[in-house]
Design an enzyme around this catalytic site. Structure first.
Site, short mmCIF file in Angstrom:
data_model
loop_
_atom_site.label_atom_id
_atom_site.label_comp_id
_atom_site.label_asym_id
_atom_site.label_seq_id
_atom_site.Cartn_x
_atom_site.Cartn_y
_atom_site.Cartn_z
N LEU A 139 -0.13 -2.10 8.91
CA LEU A 139 -0.70 -1.10 8.00
C LEU A 139 -1.80 -1.71 7.12
O LEU A 139 -2.46 -0.98 6.38
CB LEU A 139 0.40 -0.53 7.10
N GLY A 158 0.82 -1.22 0.00
CA GLY A 158 0.00 0.00 0.00
C GLY A 158 0.85 1.26 0.00
O GLY A 158 2.09 1.21 -0.01
N GLN A 159 0.18 2.40 0.01
CA GLN A 159 0.90 3.69 0.00
C GLN A 159 1.89 3.77 1.16
O GLN A 159 3.10 3.99 0.97
CB GLN A 159 -0.08 4.86 0.11
N HIS A 190 -3.17 11.36 4.90
CA HIS A 190 -1.86 11.63 4.30
C HIS A 190 -1.81 11.00 2.93
O HIS A 190 -2.32 9.90 2.70
CB HIS A 190 -0.72 11.16 5.20
N GLN A 220 -8.69 -2.68 4.82
CA GLN A 220 -9.62 -2.22 3.78
C GLN A 220 -9.77 -0.74 4.12
O GLN A 220 -10.49 -0.38 5.05
CB GLN A 220 -10.94 -3.00 3.88
N GLU A 274 -10.46 9.14 11.24
CA GLU A 274 -11.86 8.77 11.00
C GLU A 274 -12.55 8.30 12.28
O GLU A 274 -13.77 8.27 12.35
CB GLU A 274 -11.95 7.67 9.93
N ARG A 301 -0.72 7.42 -3.65
CA ARG A 301 -2.06 7.29 -3.08
C ARG A 301 -2.96 6.50 -4.03
O ARG A 301 -2.85 6.62 -5.25
CB ARG A 301 -2.62 8.70 -2.88
N THR A 336 -6.71 5.99 12.93
CA THR A 336 -7.09 7.03 11.97
C THR A 336 -7.94 8.13 12.58
O THR A 336 -8.72 7.89 13.52
CB THR A 336 -7.87 6.38 10.81
P1 NAP Z 1 -3.70 1.29 1.27
O1 NAP Z 1 -2.84 1.97 0.25
O2 NAP Z 1 -5.13 1.06 0.96
O3 NAP Z 1 -2.99 -0.13 1.59
C1 NAP Z 1 -3.69 -1.14 2.27
C2 NAP Z 1 -2.81 -2.36 2.37
O4 NAP Z 1 -3.50 -3.37 3.12
C3 NAP Z 1 -2.42 -3.01 1.02
O5 NAP Z 1 -1.07 -3.43 1.08
C4 NAP Z 1 -3.33 -4.25 0.96
O6 NAP Z 1 -2.77 -5.30 0.20
C5 NAP Z 1 -3.35 -4.62 2.44
N1 NAP Z 1 -4.46 -5.49 2.80
C6 NAP Z 1 -5.78 -5.29 2.60
N2 NAP Z 1 -6.48 -6.32 3.09
C7 NAP Z 1 -5.60 -7.19 3.61
C8 NAP Z 1 -5.71 -8.45 4.26
N3 NAP Z 1 -6.89 -9.05 4.44
N4 NAP Z 1 -4.59 -9.07 4.69
C9 NAP Z 1 -3.37 -8.52 4.48
N5 NAP Z 1 -3.20 -7.33 3.85
C10 NAP Z 1 -4.31 -6.69 3.43
O7 NAP Z 1 -3.65 2.06 2.65
P2 NAP Z 1 -2.63 3.22 3.16
O8 NAP Z 1 -3.16 4.54 2.71
O9 NAP Z 1 -1.26 2.82 2.87
O10 NAP Z 1 -2.90 3.17 4.73
C11 NAP Z 1 -2.15 2.28 5.57
C12 NAP Z 1 -2.92 2.05 6.86
O11 NAP Z 1 -3.12 3.30 7.52
C13 NAP Z 1 -4.31 1.46 6.68
O12 NAP Z 1 -4.56 0.64 7.80
C14 NAP Z 1 -5.24 2.66 6.73
O13 NAP Z 1 -6.53 2.28 7.17
C15 NAP Z 1 -4.51 3.52 7.74
N6 NAP Z 1 -4.66 4.97 7.64
C16 NAP Z 1 -4.44 5.59 6.44
C17 NAP Z 1 -4.52 6.97 6.37
C18 NAP Z 1 -4.25 7.71 5.09
O14 NAP Z 1 -4.63 8.89 5.00
N7 NAP Z 1 -3.58 7.10 4.12
C19 NAP Z 1 -4.83 7.71 7.53
C20 NAP Z 1 -5.02 7.03 8.74
C21 NAP Z 1 -4.91 5.66 8.78
P3 NAP Z 1 -3.16 -5.60 -1.33
O15 NAP Z 1 -2.12 -4.88 -2.17
O16 NAP Z 1 -3.03 -7.07 -1.41
O17 NAP Z 1 -4.53 -5.09 -1.56
O1 F7E Z 2 -12.22 11.57 1.12
C1 F7E Z 2 -14.74 14.01 0.01
C2 F7E Z 2 -15.20 12.85 0.88
O2 F7E Z 2 -11.82 9.29 0.22
C3 F7E Z 2 -11.89 12.82 1.67
C4 F7E Z 2 -8.54 7.12 4.04
O3 F7E Z 2 -7.14 7.02 3.84
O4 F7E Z 2 -8.29 9.20 5.21
C5 F7E Z 2 -8.93 8.59 4.11
O5 F7E Z 2 -10.35 8.66 4.23
C6 F7E Z 2 -13.11 13.74 1.63
C7 F7E Z 2 -14.39 13.11 2.14
O6 F7E Z 2 -10.51 10.11 2.24
C8 F7E Z 2 -15.06 12.94 -3.43
O7 F7E Z 2 -16.61 12.88 1.07
C9 F7E Z 2 -15.63 14.66 -2.25
O8 F7E Z 2 -15.07 14.03 2.95
O9 F7E Z 2 -9.99 11.02 0.04
P1 F7E Z 2 -11.10 10.45 0.81
P2 F7E Z 2 -11.21 9.84 3.66
O10 F7E Z 2 -12.58 9.32 3.53
O11 F7E Z 2 -11.02 11.08 4.46
C10 F7E Z 2 -8.58 8.63 6.48
C11 F7E Z 2 -7.80 9.37 7.52
C12 F7E Z 2 -8.41 7.15 6.51
O12 F7E Z 2 -8.06 6.58 7.54
C13 F7E Z 2 -8.90 6.39 5.32
O13 F7E Z 2 -8.32 5.11 5.27
O14 F7E Z 2 -13.34 14.09 0.26
N1 F7E Z 2 -14.97 13.80 -1.42
N2 F7E Z 2 -15.70 14.15 -3.47
C14 F7E Z 2 -14.60 12.73 -2.13
N3 F7E Z 2 -13.90 11.65 -1.78
C15 F7E Z 2 -13.65 10.72 -2.73
N4 F7E Z 2 -12.94 9.62 -2.41
N5 F7E Z 2 -14.09 10.87 -4.02
C16 F7E Z 2 -14.80 11.97 -4.43
O15 F7E Z 2 -15.19 12.06 -5.59
#
Ligand code: NAP
Ligand code: F7E
Length: 329
Positions: free
Chosen positions: A87, A20-21, A186, A90, A134, A191, A132
């Site tokens: 990390l 993942g990212q 982030h 879903q 969220e 992403r 998160t």
């Molecule tokens: P991401 O790009 O969606 O990556 C998710 C990863 O989880 C992928 O490597 C995916 O593997 C793996 N995965 C999904 N289901 C799995 C399973 N059943 N068993 C093992 N691996 C599995 O997410 P990210 O943005 O890097 O975020 C990393 C973590 O931080 C996540 O837990 C997310 O919820 C959390 N988080 C993200 C943000 C953000 O803004 N990015 C903020 C707060 C928290 P595959 O390649 O096989 O699908």
């Molecule tokens: O939405 C609005 C949408 O899908 C951000 C995940 O990494 O961060 C992420 O969750 C905002 C929301 O991220 C569209 O309604 C408008 O208010 O980029 P997003 P998220 O839902 O904030 C948190 C911290 C995590 O932990 C999660 O894993 O943008 N929005 N129009 C839209 N969002 C999407 N996706 N697509 C649109 O067309």
């Protein structure tokens, strides 16, 4: 299990979600620090290694899935980690409304599976759980810090609240070194395409190259505290270097609307976003998180963590990456 560093071996880290990212940035960060990096890879018909293509020779892959307890036990036995970074998830909020049970199985129960595997096989290891913003959802107070009450607004948020408390509880009940990092949004050029920053950055580039004329979004008024993934993985590591396990908010402390994101992104190519953005209720969520803005004072004071990349630099980097991928006009 013996201490892998006792014999002068390199420090070992097991990273779930390595494809993942965040997994890709964390793997780079740990390799730079001399770690031996093990990545949990789940079986798929075609593995998605794009983000770590440049690292595959340097990572040890171990098979496993958060849905399968015995695979996690084996992955920890095989990798003998000092540090485990969970990390895997879903991670897309709209999918969690469509697949709430799957989301709970992976993001909530999956974390208990991993915690139990760690307790059984490597109780001396340190573990990071990807929590998160969220979890704050319908926010009670702003900015949000480690003491702010949770009120999740999606099955994703609910699953992460469960995992957060499971992480805290395993620390308190079993004396494990488990940390929960409450990270605000982030982003980066790595992403996922469905998240709003990447969707907008990609559309800006396609419009600039004449491949599209507009992008359709949902709620333009939602506010997020957006940082850069490369900055945020530094904080994950820093938490596991402390003397005591704890929970930390990681955020920039600034918040912007989706409309402001569009303004900055289209501004990168000298365009007015209002000429290209339309809205469709199909992209609205059954329940929305309207405002997020984090207070990372504790991380700054305890971990010495600060973000280095600004929102404008982040958006510019994302748009530039898409322009480069599309080639010259
Ligand atoms: P991401 O790009 O969606 O990556 C998710 C990863 O989880 C992928 O490597 C995916 O593997 C793996 N995965 C999904 N289901 C799995 C399973 N059943 N068993 C093992 N691996 C599995 O997410 P990210 O943005 O890097 O975020 C990393 C973590 O931080 C996540 O837990 C997310 O919820 C959390 N988080 C993200 C943000 C953000 O803004 N990015 C903020 C707060 C928290 P595959 O390649 O096989 O699908
Ligand atoms: O939405 C609005 C949408 O899908 C951000 C995940 O990494 O961060 C992420 O969750 C905002 C929301 O991220 C569209 O309604 C408008 O208010 O980029 P997003 P998220 O839902 O904030 C948190 C911290 C995590 O932990 C999660 O894993 O943008 N929005 N129009 C839209 N969002 C999407 N996706 N697509 C649109 O067309």
């Amino acid at each position: 299990m013996s201490d892998p560093t006792a014999s002068g071996e390199r420090r070992r880290a097991l990273v779930t979600g390595i494809t993942g990212q965040d997994g890709s940035y964390l793997a780079e960060f740990l390799l730079e620090r001399g770690y031996e990096v093990y990545g949990l890879l789940r079986r798929s018909s075609s593995p998605s290694l794009d983000r770590i293509e440049h690292l595959v020779e340097r990572i040890h892959f171990v098979g496993g899935d958060l849905l399968d307890q015995s695979s996690l036990v084996r992955a920890i036995q095989e990798s003998r980690p000092c540090e485990i970074y969970n990390l895997a998830a879903q991670s897309f909020v709209p999918t969690s409304f469509a697949e709430p049970v799957h989301t709970a199985e992976v993001n909530a129960v999956g974390v208990v599976r991993l915690l139990e595997a760690m307790r059984q096989v490597a109780p001396e290891a340190r573990m990071y759980q990807a929590s998160t913003s969220e979890m704050f959802g319908k926010v009670r107070t702003s900015p949000q810090n480690e003491k702010t009450a949770f009120h999740p607004r999606s099955p994703y948020g609910v699953s992460k609240v469960y995992a957060h408390w499971a992480t805290v509880n395993h620390r308190e009940a079993f004396d494990l070194f488990t940390c929960s990092g409450i990270l605000f949004n982030h982003e980066s050029p790595r992403r996922g395409e469905e998240f709003v920053t990447q969707k907008v950055a990609r559309s800006v580039a396609r419009i600039e190259r004449g491949l599209d004329s507009e992008v359709t979004l949902g709620n333009l008024d939602a506010r997020r505290d957006w940082g850069h993934a490369a900055d945020y993985v530094r904080a994950m590591w820093a938490m596991l270097q402390e003397d005591e396990p704890d929970d930390f908010v990681i955020a920039t402390g600034t918040t912007r609307t989706v409309a402001e994101l569009c303004e900055v992104a289209f501004g990168c190519v000298g365009r007015d976003w209002r000429d290209h953005v339309r809205t469709d209720p199909a992209f609205l969520r059954p329940a929305e998180v309207e405002l997020l803005v984090g207070d990372a004072t504790k991380s700054r004071e305890v971990l010495g963590w600060e973000p280095e990349i600004s929102f404008e630099e982040l958006v510019e980097e994302m748009v530039a990456a898409h322009l480069a991928a599309l080639g010259e006009a």
